[in-house]
Design a protein around this motif. Structure first.
Motif, PDB file in Angstrom:
ATOM      1  N   LYS A   1      34.099  12.053  68.377  1.00 28.69           N
ATOM      2  CA  LYS A   1      32.944  12.654  67.700  1.00 28.69           C
ATOM      3  C   LYS A   1      31.967  11.598  67.197  1.00 28.69           C
ATOM      4  O   LYS A   1      30.983  11.933  66.563  1.00 28.69           O
TER       5      LYS A   1
ATOM      6  N   ARG B   1      25.277  15.709  63.391  1.00 30.04           N
ATOM      7  CA  ARG B   1      26.644  15.169  63.415  1.00 30.04           C
ATOM      8  C   ARG B   1      27.335  15.337  62.069  1.00 30.04           C
ATOM      9  O   ARG B   1      28.528  15.641  62.020  1.00 30.04           O
TER      10      ARG B   1
ATOM     11  N   TRP C   1      25.779   6.305  59.989  1.00 28.70           N
ATOM     12  CA  TRP C   1      26.761   7.159  60.669  1.00 28.70           C
ATOM     13  C   TRP C   1      28.062   6.394  60.890  1.00 28.70           C
ATOM     14  O   TRP C   1      29.155   6.931  60.687  1.00 28.70           O
TER      15      TRP C   1
END
Length: 64
Positions: free
Chosen positions: A63, A9, A50
């Motif tokens: 996303k 990612r 994240w």
């Protein structure tokens, strides 16, 4: 989230070459004044790191 997914990612959002640079150099208040690498080394969960990256870097919702 597995660490491999996290790095995928990161590369998807920042590009393969800049992702590691961002992770080493960008200190984020969302991570208690740590970089991504420092937070991961300190035992932070990858999903929490994240989320912090998403907040700091404006990762689009689709996303995340």
């Amino acid at each position: 989230m597995r660490l491999t997914i996290f790095w995928e990612r990161m590369a998807d959002h920042f590009g393969a070459s800049y992702a590691d640079s961002f992770a080493r150099d960008h200190v984020m208040s969302e991570l208690g004044g740590r970089t991504v690498h420092e937070a991961l080394d300190a035992g932070w969960e990858t999903r929490d790191v994240w989320r912090a990256v998403c907040a700091a870097a404006g990762v689009p919702a689709d996303k995340r």
